[in-house]
Design an enzyme around this catalytic site. Structure first.
Site, PDB file in Angstrom:
ATOM      1  N   THR A 406      -9.420  -4.512  -2.214  1.00 24.87           N
ATOM      2  CA  THR A 406      -9.460  -5.777  -2.961  1.00 24.87           C
ATOM      3  C   THR A 406     -10.046  -5.413  -4.313  1.00 24.87           C
ATOM      4  O   THR A 406     -10.466  -4.276  -4.524  1.00 24.87           O
ATOM      5  CB  THR A 406     -10.343  -6.822  -2.228  1.00 24.87           C
ATOM      6  N   GLU A 445      -1.751  -9.504   3.791  1.00 27.51           N
ATOM      7  CA  GLU A 445      -2.841 -10.456   4.072  1.00 27.51           C
ATOM      8  C   GLU A 445      -2.717 -11.103   5.452  1.00 27.51           C
ATOM      9  O   GLU A 445      -3.695 -11.657   5.957  1.00 27.51           O
ATOM     10  CB  GLU A 445      -2.847 -11.541   2.990  1.00 27.51           C
ATOM     11  N   SER A 477     -10.868 -15.378   4.679  1.00 26.06           N
ATOM     12  CA  SER A 477     -11.192 -14.298   3.752  1.00 26.06           C
ATOM     13  C   SER A 477     -12.699 -14.102   3.688  1.00 26.06           C
ATOM     14  O   SER A 477     -13.473 -14.971   4.094  1.00 26.06           O
ATOM     15  CB  SER A 477     -10.662 -14.673   2.366  1.00 26.06           C
ATOM     16  N   GLY A 498     -14.092  -5.101  -0.596  1.00 21.26           N
ATOM     17  CA  GLY A 498     -14.693  -4.454   0.574  1.00 21.26           C
ATOM     18  C   GLY A 498     -14.607  -5.227   1.871  1.00 21.26           C
ATOM     19  O   GLY A 498     -15.489  -5.089   2.720  1.00 21.26           O
TER      20      GLY A 498
HETATM   21  N1  GLY Z   1      -8.362  -9.271   2.344  1.00 17.25           N
HETATM   22  C1  GLY Z   1      -9.772  -9.264   2.338  1.00 17.25           C
HETATM   23  C2  GLY Z   1     -10.379 -10.612   2.351  1.00 17.25           C
HETATM   24  O1  GLY Z   1      -9.752 -11.542   1.870  1.00 17.25           O
HETATM   25  O2  GLY Z   1     -11.463 -10.780   2.842  1.00 17.25           O
END
Ligand code: GLY
Length: 597
Positions: A406, A445, A477, A498
């Site tokens: 990310t 995702e 998320s 992270g």
């Molecule tokens: N893809 C990592 C998050 O959205 O936490």
């Protein structure tokens, strides 16, 4: 000589010298940022320095009028240029976002989604959700085979892992409502970078090379992201003509080109050819959402962070509520006591996170209860003063251990606006595939959803019913773009990549400055820790504890797992004494830069 000169200045100032700089020769910085050696702060015990941890020593950067910090120096410079042209923080944030889609293609994106937290000059604090959505044909068990087993790699490496991207509509929405420049103005620098190319540095090449084998499997990816089948090397120029054309279409026709035009058509065609579920209807139906940020107080500071479908703001605020009565500053940074109570608070807050939180359009998130003083007191009372609590004794279902990519960036302008953006395609380069000639990587995702309750995916992600896959739902998320205010004034803009460690990294960046009195460089350099309920382990960067503290924690029952590094923080702090903006590139990500004017 971009970083060599800056780092050399700090080496001369640093007592004893000896700092090394691993950067290649670079072009000169466009901004007039000034640098200074880090001030000594009241940090105890003494931190292990970056040199011992094999990280470069990045200089503290100060600026009066505006500041940008991101994971790629060219994107940072574009943001500073926009500010210097008179654009505001939102204009700069959109320009940096599009630039990161070109120069930080692992993570910066137009094929994924994200969140933006804003503090505006008129005092408003806002949150924009442009997280991906599950396709309308998605089903709860789509990541499982006929025997009900989760199929390894389906949610991460195939078109079934792709959620409907949100970044282009999110940037459009932010710019329309709170920007001052046109889309054409802010996207132009990204188009130029894609068309003319940019010189790769060691930090860029390191990230590209994580996925060389995957790039080789897709001829349309290899054509751009490999040099005749071989990894690109530092000093070579990477051009992305197909991405340039896609960005030009967005520049000419706005988000319509992406959601109801040739770009959607190309992605749907590739998805259909590869057994994916995406349809033109998914793109046409996609929406972004303005929400109220999660808000909480901590020792005189007010924190604004990400509400569901992020778990970030809720988990940060719940943890801070639990630890607020303890004298962490007196106990000292990463002392046995402060680690013990921080870890136990996180263990309990993550148990709640993994049990209760999901997309608010589908799940009733009990935020008021989770952030109540009564709930914090109840959880605090369950912490034993001299012993770790086994995670099996903390209620809830199993928790996540997420992939660690990310990207986050922060922008402050001279007009009183601040913007924190975290956006993602999840793993490095998402599914590592590009639809036809669109030039951009697609997210994975869908892997942030529960593939099956209590069954870990390949990253160890294990979550509950609240986050099950449903058509049109946004996956839970951990992204936590955060703004901290003090006495009604902007104090800090922060966030990190992270996966689930984003929450700890962001929270430690705030505690290091607000609680332990570190400056932003010390706060970012400091080694980090993380606990997420399950696995029942404390994740710690090398040097996180003095040897005596490490032994004491183990004697209390903690299992400590050393990990190489957690996510890079992109934070800006307003020095309360001088009013100056202060930032630093996180040495964990050497391609990045903090710059201002
Ligand atoms: N893809 C990592 C998050 O959205 O936490």
């Amino acid at each position: 000589m971009r970083k060599f000169l800056l780092a050399a200045a700090v080496t001369l100032l640093a007592a004893g010298g000896g700092a090394s700089c691993a950067f290649a020769d670079q072009s000169a910085p466009a901004s007039a940022s000034s640098t200074q050696a880090a001030q000594d702060g009241p940090i105890q015990p003494k931190l292990q320095g970056n040199i011992e941890r094999n990280l470069p020593d990045e200089p503290l950067v100060t600026a009066r009028h505006g500041m940008v910090v991101s994971a790629q120096h060219l994107a940072t410079q574009i943001g500073v240029d926009i500010l210097q042209q008179g654009g505001n923080a939102v204009d700069a944030a959109v320009a940096v976002g599009y630039a990161l889609a070109v120069v930080h293609p692992c993570c910066g994106n137009i094929g994924g989604g994200g969140f933006m937290t804003l503090h505006l000059a008129d005092g408003q604090n806002l949150f924009l959700d442009f997280r991906e959505k599950a396709p309308l044909a998605a089903t709860e068990d789509m990541m499982q085979n006929a025997a009900g087993q989760v199929v390894k790699g389906r949610s991460t490496r195939t078109y079934l892992g792709v959620g409907v991207p949100g970044t282009v509509l999110g940037f459009d929405e932010a710019l329309k409502h709170h920007g001052t420049m046109t889309l054409q103005q802010v996207i132009a620098p990204a188009i130029k970078l894609a068309k003319d190319g940019y010189t790769l540095e060691a930090g860029d090449v390191r990230i590209l090379d994580t996925s060389t084998d995957a790039f080789r499997r897709s001829p349309n990816v290899a054509a751009t992201f490999l040099d005749h089948g071989q990894p690109w090397k530092a000093g070579q120029v990477l051009k992305q003509p197909e991405l340039a054309r896609t960005l030009e279409m967005i520049s000419e026709d706005g988000s319509k080109a992406f959601y109801d035009g040739p770009i959607a058509a190309a992605v749907v065609k590739a998805s259909e050819a590869n057994h994916g579920l995406l349809t033109l209807q998914d793109f046409r139906d996609y929406t972004v959402q303005w929400e109220r940020p999660i808000e909480c107080g901590y020792h005189g500071y007010t924190i604004y962070s990400a509400p569901p479908p992020s778990s970030g703001g809720t988990t940060i605020c719940e943890t801070l509520q639990i630890i607020a009565p303890y004298p962490f500053a007196e106990w000292g940074f990463h002392s046995t006591k402060s680690v013990h109570y921080f870890v136990e608070a996180e263990r309990r807050a993550f148990a709640d996170r993994n049990t209760y939180l999901g997309d608010p359009a589908f799940v009733d998130n009990p935020i008021t209860k989770l952030l109540s003083a009564e709930h914090a007191a109840e959880l605090r009372a369950s912490i034993k003063p001299d012993q770790a609590t086994p995670s099996s004794e903390v209620q809830g279902s199993l928790g996540p251990y997420q992939a660690t990519n990310t990207t986050h960036y922060s922008v402050v302008d001279g007009k009183g606006n601040a913007v924190a953006v975290t956006f993602t395609i999840n793993s490095y380069f998402g599914i590592k595939q590009i639809a036809g000639d669109t030039g951009f990587f697609l997210n994975n995702e869908m892997d942030d959803f529960t593939s099956k309750p209590e069954v870990p995916n390949q990253f160890g992600l294990v979550q509950g019913e609240a986050n099950r896959i449903q058509p049109g739902k946004r996956p839970l998320s951990s992204m936590s773009p955060t703004i901290v205010m003090h006495d009604g004034k902007l104090f800090m803009v922060t966030g990190s990549p992270g996966g689930s460690t984003i929450i700890s990294t962001t929270m430690e960046s705030i505690l290091n400055v607000a609680e332990y009195g570190m400056n932003v460089k010390q706060a970012i350099d400091a080694p980090r820790i993380h606990m997420q309920w399950w696995p029942d382990q404390v994740f710690a960067e090398p040097g996180a504890f003095a040897p005596g503290v490490h032994a004491e924690l183990e004697a209390m029952g903690y299992k400590i797992r050393t990990i190489r590094q957690m996510g890079d923080i992109a934070a800006i702090v307003v020095n309360p004494k001088t009013g100056m903006l202060e930032s630093v590139n996180d040495p964990r990500y050497p391609a990045g830069e903090a710059a201002g004017y």
